[in-house]
Write a protein that holds these residues in place. Structure first.
Motif, short mmCIF file in Angstrom:
data_model
loop_
_atom_site.label_atom_id
_atom_site.label_comp_id
_atom_site.label_asym_id
_atom_site.label_seq_id
_atom_site.Cartn_x
_atom_site.Cartn_y
_atom_site.Cartn_z
N UNK A 111 0.85 -1.20 0.00
CA UNK A 111 0.00 0.00 0.00
C UNK A 111 0.88 1.24 0.00
N UNK A 112 0.39 2.29 -0.63
CA UNK A 112 1.07 3.59 -0.64
C UNK A 112 0.01 4.64 -0.35
N UNK A 113 0.29 5.49 0.65
CA UNK A 113 -0.67 6.56 0.96
C UNK A 113 0.02 7.71 1.68
N UNK A 114 -0.55 8.90 1.51
CA UNK A 114 -0.06 10.04 2.27
C UNK A 114 -0.48 9.81 3.70
N UNK A 115 0.53 9.83 4.58
CA UNK A 115 0.24 9.50 5.96
C UNK A 115 1.44 9.89 6.82
N UNK A 116 1.17 10.39 7.99
CA UNK A 116 2.24 10.75 8.92
C UNK A 116 2.63 9.55 9.75
N UNK A 117 3.86 9.53 10.18
CA UNK A 117 4.31 8.53 11.15
C UNK A 117 3.80 8.99 12.51
N UNK A 118 2.84 8.27 13.07
CA UNK A 118 2.25 8.68 14.34
C UNK A 118 3.24 8.51 15.49
N UNK A 131 8.80 5.20 5.22
CA UNK A 131 8.29 6.55 5.01
C UNK A 131 9.26 7.37 4.17
N UNK A 132 8.71 8.29 3.39
CA UNK A 132 9.53 9.27 2.70
C UNK A 132 8.98 10.66 3.00
N UNK A 133 9.89 11.57 3.26
CA UNK A 133 9.53 12.95 3.59
C UNK A 133 10.67 13.84 3.08
N UNK A 177 6.32 13.65 11.94
CA UNK A 177 6.62 13.93 10.54
C UNK A 177 5.42 13.71 9.65
N UNK A 178 5.58 14.07 8.40
CA UNK A 178 4.49 13.90 7.44
C UNK A 178 5.12 13.48 6.12
N UNK A 179 4.36 12.86 5.27
CA UNK A 179 4.90 12.42 4.00
C UNK A 179 4.10 11.27 3.44
N UNK A 180 4.80 10.32 2.83
CA UNK A 180 4.16 9.18 2.20
C UNK A 180 4.61 7.92 2.93
N UNK A 190 12.27 13.85 0.30
CA UNK A 190 13.27 13.00 -0.37
C UNK A 190 14.20 12.28 0.58
N UNK A 191 13.85 12.19 1.86
CA UNK A 191 14.57 11.37 2.82
C UNK A 191 13.69 10.17 3.17
N UNK A 192 14.31 9.02 3.36
CA UNK A 192 13.58 7.79 3.67
C UNK A 192 13.92 7.35 5.09
N UNK A 193 12.90 6.83 5.82
CA UNK A 193 13.15 6.36 7.18
C UNK A 193 12.15 5.28 7.58
#
Length: 78
Positions: A38-45, A66-68, A49-52, A70-73
């Protein structure tokens, strides 16, 4: 909770989308992504942060990548 920044091997689609294929961890190990579920716009609770958010299967286990900006984590428990 925190963030562990990782390098990600990406395939770009003709529509401009990004498909993550592998994760290189900070210790140098490389893990292949078996499937993007799955891919969705969603923040890491947990980490903020916010991103995809990419829900992926890696070595048979489901995880969130997550990506925010252009950084991935991934989320960590530290």
């Amino acid at each position: 909770m925190g963030k562990e920044f990782v390098d990600v091997l990406i395939q770009y689609t003709t529509e401009g989308g990004k498909v993550p294929l592998g994760i290189q961890w900070q210790d140098g190990r490389m893990s292949s992504i078996d499937r993007v579920i799955d891919v969705r716009k969603n923040a890491s609770l947990r980490a903020g942060g916010k991103g995809v958010r990419y829900t992926c299967r890696v070595k048979g286990k489901q995880m969130h990548l997550y990506t925010e900006d252009d950084l991935w984590y991934v989320e960590t428990t530290q």
